[in-house]
Design a protein around this motif. Structure first.
Motif, PDB file in Angstrom:
ATOM      1  N   ALA A   1      11.120 -73.962 -32.619  1.00  0.00           N
ATOM      2  CA  ALA A   1      12.437 -74.007 -32.866  1.00  0.00           C
ATOM      3  C   ALA A   1      13.352 -74.576 -32.474  1.00  0.00           C
ATOM      4  O   ALA A   1      13.790 -73.448 -31.403  1.00  0.00           O
ATOM      5  CB  ALA A   1      13.155 -73.546 -34.367  1.00  0.00           C
ATOM      6  N   ALA A   2      14.718 -75.457 -32.636  1.00  0.00           N
ATOM      7  CA  ALA A   2      15.658 -75.007 -31.380  1.00  0.00           C
ATOM      8  C   ALA A   2      16.874 -75.282 -32.486  1.00  0.00           C
ATOM      9  O   ALA A   2      17.270 -76.213 -33.514  1.00  0.00           O
ATOM     10  CB  ALA A   2      16.013 -76.616 -30.315  1.00  0.00           C
ATOM     11  N   GLU A   3      18.228 -75.192 -31.585  1.00  0.00           N
ATOM     12  CA  GLU A   3      19.307 -75.165 -32.659  1.00  0.00           C
ATOM     13  C   GLU A   3      21.008 -75.196 -31.120  1.00  0.00           C
ATOM     14  O   GLU A   3      20.719 -74.282 -30.657  1.00  0.00           O
ATOM     15  CB  GLU A   3      20.042 -74.466 -33.279  1.00  0.00           C
ATOM     16  CG  GLU A   3      21.296 -73.764 -34.184  1.00  0.00           C
ATOM     17  CD  GLU A   3      22.022 -73.539 -35.221  1.00  0.00           C
ATOM     18  OE1 GLU A   3      22.764 -72.929 -35.424  1.00  0.00           O
ATOM     19  OE2 GLU A   3      21.082 -72.536 -35.010  1.00  0.00           O
ATOM     20  N   ALA A   4      21.460 -76.422 -30.855  1.00  0.00           N
ATOM     21  CA  ALA A   4      22.740 -77.158 -29.832  1.00  0.00           C
ATOM     22  C   ALA A   4      23.968 -76.763 -30.307  1.00  0.00           C
ATOM     23  O   ALA A   4      23.870 -76.492 -31.388  1.00  0.00           O
ATOM     24  CB  ALA A   4      21.939 -77.883 -28.913  1.00  0.00           C
TER      25      ALA A   4
ATOM     26  N   LEU B   1      23.461 -83.795 -28.612  1.00  0.00           N
ATOM     27  CA  LEU B   1      22.683 -81.937 -29.126  1.00  0.00           C
ATOM     28  C   LEU B   1      21.348 -82.287 -30.353  1.00  0.00           C
ATOM     29  O   LEU B   1      20.611 -81.603 -29.920  1.00  0.00           O
ATOM     30  CB  LEU B   1      24.072 -81.562 -29.882  1.00  0.00           C
ATOM     31  CG  LEU B   1      24.995 -81.154 -28.750  1.00  0.00           C
ATOM     32  CD1 LEU B   1      26.390 -80.511 -29.760  1.00  0.00           C
ATOM     33  CD2 LEU B   1      24.229 -80.183 -27.558  1.00  0.00           C
ATOM     34  N   ALA B   2      21.487 -83.511 -31.095  1.00  0.00           N
ATOM     35  CA  ALA B   2      21.155 -83.424 -32.142  1.00  0.00           C
ATOM     36  C   ALA B   2      19.515 -83.874 -31.428  1.00  0.00           C
ATOM     37  O   ALA B   2      18.367 -83.454 -31.430  1.00  0.00           O
ATOM     38  CB  ALA B   2      20.966 -84.322 -33.061  1.00  0.00           C
ATOM     39  N   VAL B   3      19.402 -84.964 -30.659  1.00  0.00           N
ATOM     40  CA  VAL B   3      18.076 -85.504 -29.605  1.00  0.00           C
ATOM     41  C   VAL B   3      17.499 -84.039 -28.567  1.00  0.00           C
ATOM     42  O   VAL B   3      16.487 -83.847 -28.434  1.00  0.00           O
ATOM     43  CB  VAL B   3      18.703 -86.624 -28.759  1.00  0.00           C
ATOM     44  CG1 VAL B   3      17.192 -87.478 -27.601  1.00  0.00           C
ATOM     45  CG2 VAL B   3      18.983 -87.491 -29.079  1.00  0.00           C
ATOM     46  N   ALA B   4      18.574 -83.102 -28.531  1.00  0.00           N
ATOM     47  CA  ALA B   4      18.075 -82.745 -27.245  1.00  0.00           C
ATOM     48  C   ALA B   4      16.616 -81.093 -28.976  1.00  0.00           C
ATOM     49  O   ALA B   4      16.103 -80.530 -27.817  1.00  0.00           O
ATOM     50  CB  ALA B   4      19.021 -81.046 -27.006  1.00  0.00           C
ATOM     51  N   GLU B   5      17.637 -81.125 -29.643  1.00  0.00           N
ATOM     52  CA  GLU B   5      16.584 -80.454 -30.733  1.00  0.00           C
ATOM     53  C   GLU B   5      15.515 -81.061 -31.014  1.00  0.00           C
ATOM     54  O   GLU B   5      14.847 -80.093 -31.155  1.00  0.00           O
ATOM     55  CB  GLU B   5      17.927 -80.025 -32.244  1.00  0.00           C
ATOM     56  CG  GLU B   5      19.123 -79.299 -31.480  1.00  0.00           C
ATOM     57  CD  GLU B   5      20.462 -79.127 -32.639  1.00  0.00           C
ATOM     58  OE1 GLU B   5      21.012 -77.993 -33.125  1.00  0.00           O
ATOM     59  OE2 GLU B   5      20.102 -79.956 -33.789  1.00  0.00           O
TER      60      GLU B   5
END
Length: 374
Positions: free
Chosen positions: A198-201, A331-335
């Motif tokens: 999971a990731a949050e930018a 940022l959404a694409v990175a997450e």
């Protein structure tokens, strides 16, 4: 000249510098890197590797906290400086001269060592305090309250993986102080083993970022700078050096024909790099239907976005570039894309997205400044 002075001079000749870029200050950071190269110095890869800390641009409150944390980790002798404003070569040269002078100043370094917090020798001098700290009830029924994040270092916790088995879960932030990382961006990753689950930018000091204007040459150079970061992370040293040379040439403002020829040569070199293509294929693949609001330049894998960056640089130079994706989309694409990857692949993905929290920037009209620590 005494032996101590000679040894110090030799050490300064190979100074390792950790450069922290404030959002919108990439041109200042490039000028600092160029001067570091001219001196034969080296870019540090971590605080432990650094002799000097140089901040490009003026950091906001949140980034300033990170800078202070990094500064506390630098071993002595050490020096730091903030180069704010659009710095020219003379300003950067003067700033790094002062860094060298501080590293060669024994009185300053001794004073700095004595004043450093967290390293006072008298912390270990009180036997009674040590006895109190070590007086722990080791009975099996006792409840031992242990600090699960000593000195701010996160420790793993338990969590279920996709197979229902319990694995260690570690929460690890990437950025904002990381080589070849977009300025002001933090990616908080949840890891199971070495895989991001999971990731949050997020963005630091977003409210204080000031968008500015760039000319065609600077916009193309910015694309080459982002391209160089991706090539550095991929391990292709020659490709990285080639992208940096083109970036520097574009900043020097050649005519459109010369700049286009440089970019065309770089693009041909990228397309012929079979090993790079093989190593980056399939990483962070984004299909058109995966993220409907993602523009076409973001589609494909890391290698396709690498080539797209080179194409974008040429389009910027000739004035035919499409508007960049918005920051929330990036940022959404990175997450989305880093999930399922290890940290090295995740960094490649983030670099390939060319995230810039100041979508347009230009040289300020006022003169450069150099801010010194007290």
């Amino acid at each position: 000249m005494g032996l101590r002075r000679r040894l110090a001079t030799l050490a300064v000749d190979v100074t390792h510098v950790l450069v922290i870029e404030a959002p919108g200050a990439w041109l200042t950071r490039v000028a600092i890197e160029q001067e570091i190269g001219r001196r034969g110095w080296r870019l540090a890869i971590s605080p432990a590797d650094a002799d000097a800390l140089v901040t490009a641009g003026t950091p906001g409150p949140q980034l300033s906290e990170r800078v202070e944390s990094v500064w506390a980790q630098l071993p002595g002798p050490r020096s730091r400086i903030v180069v704010s404003g659009p710095a020219d070569a003379a300003t950067v040269r003067e700033a790094l001269d002062s860094v060298a002078a501080e590293l060669l100043d024994p009185e300053r370094q001794v004073r700095d060592a004595r004043e450093r917090t967290g390293f006072a020798s008298d912390r270990m001098s009180d036997d009674s305090d040590m006895t109190g700290d070590m007086n722990m009830d080791m009975d099996g029924d006792s409840d031992m309250d242990m600090d699960m994040s000593p000195s701010g270092i996160p420790l793993a916790e338990g969590g279920d993986d996709r197979d229902g088995l319990e694995m260690d879960v570690l929460h690890l932030p990437l950025g904002p102080v990381l080589p070849h990382w977009p300025a002001g961006v933090v990616l908080r990753c949840t890891l199971q083993g070495d895989v991001v689950v999971a990731a949050e930018a997020s963005v630091l000091d977003e409210s204080v970022s000031t968008p500015m204007r760039l000319g065609p040459n600077e916009r193309a150079a910015r694309c080459c700078d982002q391209l160089a970061s991706l090539l550095a992370l991929s391990g292709w040293a020659d490709g990285y050096a080639a992208a940096v040379r083109v970036r520097n040439a574009l900043i020097d403002k050649p005519d459109a024909a010369a700049g286009t020829a440089l970019l065309d040569d770089l693009r041909r070199r990228l397309r012929r790099a079979r090993l790079v293509r093989w190593s980056l294929r399939g990483i962070g693949d984004l299909r058109p239907g995966d993220q409907p609001d993602a523009p076409p330049p973001l589609h494909g894998d890391v290698y396709e976005r690498l080539v797209s960056l080179a194409d974008q640089a040429r389009a910027e130079l000739v004035g035919d570039a499409e508007p960049p994706a918005s920051l929330p989309v990036l940022l959404a694409v990175a997450e989305r894309l880093v999930v399922g990857l290890d940290l090295a692949a995740a960094r490649l993905v983030v670099a390939s997205l060319a995230i810039d929290i100041t979508p347009s920037s230009a040289l300020a009209q006022h003169g450069p400044e150099v801010a010194r620590d007290a």
